[in-house]
Design an enzyme around this catalytic site. Sequence first.
Site, short mmCIF file in Angstrom:
data_model
loop_
_atom_site.label_atom_id
_atom_site.label_comp_id
_atom_site.label_asym_id
_atom_site.label_seq_id
_atom_site.Cartn_x
_atom_site.Cartn_y
_atom_site.Cartn_z
CD GLU A 109 60.91 45.12 34.28
OE1 GLU A 109 62.02 44.89 33.99
OE2 GLU A 109 61.11 44.71 35.79
CB SER A 369 1.69 44.80 62.86
OG SER A 369 1.48 44.21 64.21
#
Length: 717
Positions: A109, A369
């Site tokens: 680019e 429990s």
Amino acid sequence: MPVNAQPESGSATSRPLPPEERAQRRFRGLKVAAAAFAAAALAGTAALALYIRSLPPLDLSAASNRSTVVLDREGKLLRPFLTADGRWKLPVTSDDVDPRYLAMLKAYEDKRFDSHHGIDPLGLARAAGQMLRHGRVVSGGSTLTMQVARLLEPRDERNLAAKLRQAVRAVELEQRFGKKEILDLYLNLAPFGGNLEGVRAASFAYFGKEPKRLSTAEAALLVALPQSPETRRPDRFAEAARKARARVLARVERAGIATASEVAAAREEEIPTARRPFPNLSPHVAEQVVAEAPTQRVHRLSLDARLQKSLEGLARERSLGLAPQVSIAILAVDNETGAVRASVGGVDYFAAERAGSLDLTRALRSPGSALKPFIYALAFDNGIAHPETMLEDRPARYGAYVPENFDRAFQGMVSARKALQLSLNVPAVELLSALGPQRFLSRLRDAGISIAMPKDGGAPGLAVGLGGLGITLQDLTRAYVGLARGGDMLPLRFREEPPAGDMPPIHLVEPVAAWYVADTLLGAPPPLNAVPGRIAYKTGTSYGYRDAWAVGFDRKHTIGVWVGRADNGAVPGLVGRAVAAPILFDAFARLGIDPRPFVQPPDAIVASTNHLPPPLRHLRQDVPKTIAAIATPALKLAFPPDGARIDLSADSLDGRGQLNLKASGGAPPFTWLVDGAPVTGPLRRREAQWQPPGRGFMRISVIDGSGASESVSIRLQ
């Protein structure tokens, strides 16, 4: 005409100009041209200046409109959120991207990106020459900075005026920002098709990973897409994407960024033809933290993405053998800091039949429990019992309440250690009766544990010890973290950074009592095919088979597991030991490290029944104890008083540096304990002396001959 005649005036024939005159005329022409050029340049400069002044301030709002992201403790993505306009815009910097991708991007680019000032004259000249030769636009000549300008101020027109605006904005950007910042803007703003914006969102959508380590083919595709994101979308136009990638690879090979063999292999790599889902780890916690701070764009949590993913997978695997409505919640905590390393709120976030959107680590449930270890811990801490104290496991009645063991059988006389390891109900209720249900609940609440009681308004009964209350997996796991820490409770935290003004740990029980419970639970029988003695753990099953629990810890981590239906429906066969415990042991295996052994036992422990004082050898609930309670005043620890601060250098100590201990009431003999460990044998008198080991908090207890006890907490300074 005569030969010697002169030419008439106005004749077309003229004599040549002398060289000097020709030079003067040329010079005058150049001056005129220069003046005209200068005037044109001046006019152009003035017009450009006017144009620049007419432009509004550069709008950078597009750069700040990012997706909210939730990260783990190491910065790994747990879950991103769509922006308000329905786009994926994951924040990213050049440090988060594969360096080869950045090299490819610049080579394709803008190869002079690092040296130009926003505009590349050579690039513009090349683009103009190509347009003249081919009669069409071959390359735009835009720099990456100009592309950033276009992305910040998107416009439909693509003409010279638009290009001029981009050039002006590019120069402005270069003056305001450094090259790295401009590159970061491009990486965040570049379009990649559909609602994908930014290279990080594209990398997750097309490859399912961070852009830090892209392959050559993946990097080339991401370089090619922003030029025409909609017509090159690989999920819709795979062939166009392949051709665009090939052009980038050709440029990359010429630039020497990749070898010919690497490029050849990249050309053969498949193009992704479908988008992948974005990460959605711990969605319940992610939604919670975002709701707490909605304006914050980046949330760093204490979770470990690897462990979170593994435990979510474990929950899905284990759910395959359960009913479709049954879900699983798992919580893993670092004992040292209270930081949550994994939080699985349910099996499937999107499953309606499992109510997957509910965070079941926060649901109030009956623990069965699973709270028994804290009955024992407080009993040990208050001098009521010891792991080797003998308890009676036989039919018993407490008013209208008749507790039964899970298997409806009885063991007879058992030690407190064995009773807890076998999770016997009757001995636990016997201990709770001696301790007091209200006292038990108050100690838990004082430590920051939220307990929900039935709304009948009555006083708590002995059933609270067997699950007759409500608690969340988060609070229950936090309580076990306190046991692993030697009795000190910490708040759970989900964010990586500690909250400002951290509160000191809250004391639940003394280290000796916590160690007794941990050592007892370490010997609990493991589930089938599990290695014993690796973790201290306890299971729980609520009444009606609605909840199955398993919580365990080693020195480093505590993990809690809950299994059940979100609607609190009964599930036949849902038992903690059979369903939740195997998940717990598998979760510890997925930590990736061997369980860490516990610290050495405190010096004050008593290991055998022979060394116990007589009142601790048997929890006596018989007639003599009742008679003693009626015939004598209630036992009270007269000195030191509860909450006292005692100066070790003051007159509080006798000449030998010992602290006088005094009791009133009760029946002799009297046994004195400090932090759960006896410091005297049975004494007929109500006074004793104790040598303090140094500064700190201490818990002093006295037990009389009937088994009654009283405790105070003091601070030595």
